[in-house]
Design a protein around this motif. Structure first.
Motif, PDB file in Angstrom:
ATOM      1  N   ARG A 151      25.265  23.407   5.481  1.00  0.00           N
ATOM      2  CA  ARG A 151      24.763  22.622   5.587  1.00  0.00           C
ATOM      3  C   ARG A 151      24.011  21.824   4.158  1.00  0.00           C
ATOM      4  O   ARG A 151      23.512  20.604   4.652  1.00  0.00           O
ATOM      5  N   ASP A 152      24.799  22.027   3.337  1.00  0.00           N
ATOM      6  CA  ASP A 152      24.389  21.591   2.244  1.00  0.00           C
ATOM      7  C   ASP A 152      25.678  19.820   1.822  1.00  0.00           C
ATOM      8  O   ASP A 152      25.296  19.266   0.800  1.00  0.00           O
ATOM      9  N   LEU A 153      26.621  19.753   2.554  1.00  0.00           N
ATOM     10  CA  LEU A 153      27.503  18.808   2.609  1.00  0.00           C
ATOM     11  C   LEU A 153      28.793  18.459   1.151  1.00  0.00           C
ATOM     12  O   LEU A 153      29.116  17.648   1.344  1.00  0.00           O
ATOM     13  N   GLU A 154      28.625  19.616   1.457  1.00  0.00           N
ATOM     14  CA  GLU A 154      29.364  19.968   0.189  1.00  0.00           C
ATOM     15  C   GLU A 154      29.647  21.701   0.525  1.00  0.00           C
ATOM     16  O   GLU A 154      29.810  22.920   1.372  1.00  0.00           O
ATOM     17  N   ILE A 155      31.144  22.030   0.184  1.00  0.00           N
ATOM     18  CA  ILE A 155      31.750  23.740   0.496  1.00  0.00           C
ATOM     19  C   ILE A 155      31.892  23.858  -0.562  1.00  0.00           C
ATOM     20  O   ILE A 155      32.731  24.201  -1.857  1.00  0.00           O
ATOM     21  N   ASP A 156      30.862  25.666  -1.125  1.00  0.00           N
ATOM     22  CA  ASP A 156      30.566  26.157  -2.055  1.00  0.00           C
ATOM     23  C   ASP A 156      32.074  27.032  -1.901  1.00  0.00           C
ATOM     24  O   ASP A 156      33.157  27.890  -0.881  1.00  0.00           O
TER      25      ASP A 156
END
Lengths: 114, 114
Positions: free
Chosen positions: B87-92
């Motif tokens: 849920r950090d609004l980016e895709i690692d």
């Protein structure tokens, strides 16, 4: 943590004209994904599952730059137990792709330390 | 269910001479795994994370044989929410490889119905 369920929104995507696409059409990423399927079947044969010896052969022949060659049985036993999530004493494709995802992720982190 | 933790026995394997291996040495499987890392970085750049628009671009450009092109925002939003486990609004990369593992597995099942 990997996506642990096949999310309906992703699975909702129909697999787009896959059967007609020939290798040349495919992107490098798609080609890489197909290679993973091909290599699995090279060692699993038609039964679509890897026995312990087949898993060892695959790793030693096809992943030698990423994983040290397996010689000791206890190392193989531990790895096999970790991967065999459903405890049927064979590695199916979903369990195999878990290994690939983990090793690829470890390689990525090697080149991109946080 | 994918292997959800980086099991110590697998991670115990040291990544074998990876830095010296050139592409030619690598097997098709290893080459495919490196392609996955390369394509991720093609769209993530140095920040090693994909924004929503970058994820859409990657899927539409690099996975068009496997996933229908994304046009509607609600489809993209749902997929993004499914993948963005922390849920950090980016895709690692770990979240991205989860998508790759799921789609590759779906392709495998398409060719090998149980």
């Amino acid at each position: 943590m990997w996506v642990k369920h096949s999310s309906s929104s992703v699975m909702g995507f129909c697999l787009n004209y896959l059967l007609q696409a020939s290798n040349e059409d495919m992107s490098e990423l798609e080609g890489g994904m197909i290679n993973i399927i091909k290599v699995f079947h090279k060692y699993s044969g038609k039964k679509c599952k890897l026995k312990k010896t087949e898993l060892k052969e695959l790793i030693n022949n096809e992943m030698s730059h990423f994983i040290m060659k397996i010689h000791e049985n206890d190392v193989l036993d531990q790895l096999f137990m970790d991967l065999d999530q459903n405890r049927d004493l064979e590695i199916d494709f979903k369990e195999f792709i878990g290994l690939i995802a983990m090793v690829t992720s470890a390689c990525h982190d090697l080149f991109n330390p946080k």
